[in-house]
Design a protein around this motif. Structure first.
Motif, PDB file in Angstrom:
ATOM      1  N   PRO A 140       0.833  -1.205   0.000  1.00 51.66           N
ATOM      2  CA  PRO A 140       0.000   0.000   0.000  1.00 51.66           C
ATOM      3  C   PRO A 140       0.870   1.257   0.000  1.00 51.66           C
ATOM      4  N   VAL A 141       0.810   2.038  -1.070  1.00 49.08           N
ATOM      5  CA  VAL A 141       1.614   3.250  -1.205  1.00 49.08           C
ATOM      6  C   VAL A 141       0.699   4.409  -1.590  1.00 49.08           C
ATOM      7  N   ARG A 142       0.848   5.514  -0.898  1.00 47.36           N
ATOM      8  CA  ARG A 142       0.047   6.689  -1.240  1.00 47.36           C
ATOM      9  C   ARG A 142       0.536   7.286  -2.566  1.00 47.36           C
ATOM     10  N   LEU A 170      -7.336  12.829 -12.203  1.00 46.08           N
ATOM     11  CA  LEU A 170      -7.171  12.728 -10.755  1.00 46.08           C
ATOM     12  C   LEU A 170      -7.955  13.828 -10.058  1.00 46.08           C
ATOM     13  N   SER A 171      -8.395  13.529  -8.826  1.00 45.69           N
ATOM     14  CA  SER A 171      -8.971  14.545  -7.949  1.00 45.69           C
ATOM     15  C   SER A 171      -8.020  14.727  -6.769  1.00 45.69           C
ATOM     16  N   PRO A 172      -8.089  15.847  -6.062  1.00 45.98           N
ATOM     17  CA  PRO A 172      -7.197  16.046  -4.914  1.00 45.98           C
ATOM     18  C   PRO A 172      -7.276  14.919  -3.888  1.00 45.98           C
ATOM     19  N   SER A 173      -8.458  14.336  -3.713  1.00 50.64           N
ATOM     20  CA  SER A 173      -8.598  13.254  -2.730  1.00 50.64           C
ATOM     21  C   SER A 173      -7.852  11.995  -3.149  1.00 50.64           C
ATOM     22  N   ASP A 174      -7.599  11.831  -4.454  1.00 51.17           N
ATOM     23  CA  ASP A 174      -6.874  10.653  -4.923  1.00 51.17           C
ATOM     24  C   ASP A 174      -5.434  10.628  -4.422  1.00 51.17           C
ATOM     25  N   LEU A 175      -4.872  11.790  -4.145  1.00 52.71           N
ATOM     26  CA  LEU A 175      -3.458  11.864  -3.799  1.00 52.71           C
ATOM     27  C   LEU A 175      -3.129  11.103  -2.519  1.00 52.71           C
ATOM     28  N   ASN A 176      -4.054  11.080  -1.576  1.00 54.59           N
ATOM     29  CA  ASN A 176      -3.796  10.404  -0.303  1.00 54.59           C
ATOM     30  C   ASN A 176      -4.321   8.973  -0.264  1.00 54.59           C
ATOM     31  N   ARG A 177      -4.856   8.518  -1.373  1.00 55.95           N
ATOM     32  CA  ARG A 177      -5.312   7.131  -1.422  1.00 55.95           C
ATOM     33  C   ARG A 177      -4.122   6.198  -1.507  1.00 55.95           C
ATOM     34  N   LYS A 178      -4.268   5.030  -0.891  1.00 60.45           N
ATOM     35  CA  LYS A 178      -3.230   4.009  -0.966  1.00 60.45           C
ATOM     36  C   LYS A 178      -3.585   3.038  -2.086  1.00 60.45           C
ATOM     37  N   PHE A 179      -2.738   2.986  -3.083  1.00 59.71           N
ATOM     38  CA  PHE A 179      -2.973   2.117  -4.227  1.00 59.71           C
ATOM     39  C   PHE A 179      -2.135   0.851  -4.091  1.00 59.71           C
ATOM     40  N   LYS A 180      -2.699  -0.274  -4.528  1.00 58.64           N
ATOM     41  CA  LYS A 180      -1.997  -1.552  -4.523  1.00 58.64           C
ATOM     42  C   LYS A 180      -1.981  -2.200  -5.900  1.00 58.64           C
ATOM     43  N   GLN A 181      -2.790  -1.659  -6.789  1.00 59.24           N
ATOM     44  CA  GLN A 181      -2.926  -2.258  -8.114  1.00 59.24           C
ATOM     45  C   GLN A 181      -2.596  -1.246  -9.194  1.00 59.24           C
ATOM     46  N   SER A 182      -2.372  -1.751 -10.389  1.00 54.05           N
ATOM     47  CA  SER A 182      -1.986  -0.901 -11.514  1.00 54.05           C
ATOM     48  C   SER A 182      -3.008   0.205 -11.752  1.00 54.05           C
ATOM     49  N   MET A 183      -2.515   1.357 -12.171  1.00 49.84           N
ATOM     50  CA  MET A 183      -3.390   2.463 -12.515  1.00 49.84           C
ATOM     51  C   MET A 183      -2.698   3.293 -13.596  1.00 49.84           C
ATOM     52  N   THR A 184      -3.477   4.116 -14.276  1.00 52.27           N
ATOM     53  CA  THR A 184      -2.953   4.959 -15.345  1.00 52.27           C
ATOM     54  C   THR A 184      -3.441   6.384 -15.141  1.00 52.27           C
ATOM     55  N   LEU A 185      -2.540   7.340 -15.378  1.00 53.25           N
ATOM     56  CA  LEU A 185      -2.911   8.744 -15.329  1.00 53.25           C
ATOM     57  C   LEU A 185      -2.257   9.473 -16.492  1.00 53.25           C
ATOM     58  N   ARG A 186      -2.764  10.663 -16.793  1.00 54.34           N
ATOM     59  CA  ARG A 186      -2.215  11.462 -17.889  1.00 54.34           C
ATOM     60  C   ARG A 186      -1.623  12.752 -17.333  1.00 54.34           C
ATOM     61  N   MET A 187      -0.570  13.208 -17.989  1.00 52.14           N
ATOM     62  CA  MET A 187       0.109  14.430 -17.568  1.00 52.14           C
ATOM     63  C   MET A 187       0.359  15.304 -18.795  1.00 52.14           C
ATOM     64  N   SER A 188      -0.115  16.541 -18.740  1.00 52.54           N
ATOM     65  CA  SER A 188       0.070  17.472 -19.845  1.00 52.54           C
ATOM     66  C   SER A 188       1.385  18.222 -19.641  1.00 52.54           C
ATOM     67  N   LEU A 189       2.385  17.881 -20.436  1.00 49.81           N
ATOM     68  CA  LEU A 189       3.663  18.576 -20.344  1.00 49.81           C
ATOM     69  C   LEU A 189       3.559  19.996 -20.897  1.00 49.81           C
ATOM     70  N   VAL A 190       2.712  20.185 -21.889  1.00 49.94           N
ATOM     71  CA  VAL A 190       2.508  21.523 -22.437  1.00 49.94           C
ATOM     72  C   VAL A 190       2.009  22.457 -21.339  1.00 49.94           C
ATOM     73  N   ARG A 191       1.005  22.003 -20.610  1.00 52.19           N
ATOM     74  CA  ARG A 191       0.456  22.848 -19.529  1.00 52.19           C
ATOM     75  C   ARG A 191       1.475  23.030 -18.405  1.00 52.19           C
ATOM     76  N   LEU A 192       2.271  22.014 -18.133  1.00 52.64           N
ATOM     77  CA  LEU A 192       3.274  22.102 -17.065  1.00 52.64           C
ATOM     78  C   LEU A 192       4.248  23.240 -17.327  1.00 52.64           C
ATOM     79  N   TYR A 193       4.754  23.312 -18.547  1.00 52.60           N
ATOM     80  CA  TYR A 193       5.757  24.317 -18.867  1.00 52.60           C
ATOM     81  C   TYR A 193       5.157  25.706 -19.057  1.00 52.60           C
TER      82      TYR A 193
END
Length: 209
Positions: A140-142, A170-193
């Motif tokens: 279990p890892v947050r 993702l929602s803010p509440s997802d950040l503190n969830r403990k995951f044990k199984q595979s999951m996928t998320l997307r990250m916009s590098l354009v928006r990051l920069y």
């Protein structure tokens, strides 16, 4: 849109500890696998235990793996691995959470772990990256702990990435969830920069492996 795809593998180091009152120390202590099995044969049946040892003394506790199993029902190769204290098998059973629960073992802290896989910052000319998280063992890892380490950002900065549309799905509440199984998320590098002030000004000083 140019997309990239990377995989992060969360790999625990060592063993999953369990917590138990040690009769020798007379207080609760962490117990870890000793690296040995105990196999007891009685005619055509076998008992097999994974031996755990107190972190402070030599007191041992046996975790049942098989009780009165017929020798014909146990894979001969697995039997030999038990007899020869195969460390891969020791580790596999140390992370068998259903087995630990069946033995009424109280879990200790999440073991230290490494996250294998490239940083999204290493992807040049990529507008959006799909990140797949896989777990070698179901520890279990947050999610926040994974993201702060791999993105080299603070907790507050990671939370802002959701608000700013950088971390998608993702929602803010997802950040503190403990995951044990595979999951996928997307990250916009354009928006990051595009963030002001920028979180990541270049890829020269961030983790890329």
């Amino acid at each position: 849109m140019i997309n990239g795809h990377i995989n992060w593998l969360i790999k625990p180091l060592g063993y999953q500890p369990i917590t138990k009152r040690c009769p020798s120390c007379e207080v609760k202590k962490l117990f870890l696998p000793a690296g040995t099995f105990r196999v007891n044969a009685q005619k055509k049946t076998l008992d097999v235990w994974n031996i755990y040892k107190c972190e402070k003394c030599d007191y041992t506790w046996n975790i049942d793996i098989h009780a009165r199993i017929n020798t014909n029902k146990l894979d001969p190769e697995l039997h030999q691995r038990f007899l020869h204290n195969d460390l891969d098998e020791v580790r596999r059973y140390a992370y068998n959470y259903s087995l630990l629960k069946r033995n009424h073992a109280e879990l200790g802290p999440t073991p230290p772990y490494e996250i294998q896989g490239p940083s999204p910052y290493a992807l040049t000319d990529t507008e959006q990256v799909i990140i797949t998280l896989d777990f070698e063992q179901a520890i279990p890892v947050r999610l926040i702990n994974i993201l702060t380490r791999k993105l080299c950002l603070s907790r507050g900065q990671v939370a802002r990435l959701i608000d700013e549309g950088v971390l998608l799905d993702l929602s803010p509440s997802d950040l503190n969830r403990k995951f044990k199984q595979s999951m996928t998320l997307r990250m916009s590098l354009v928006r990051l920069y595009q963030l002001d002030p920028p979180f990541v000004e270049s890829t020269s000083n961030v983790e890329v492996s």
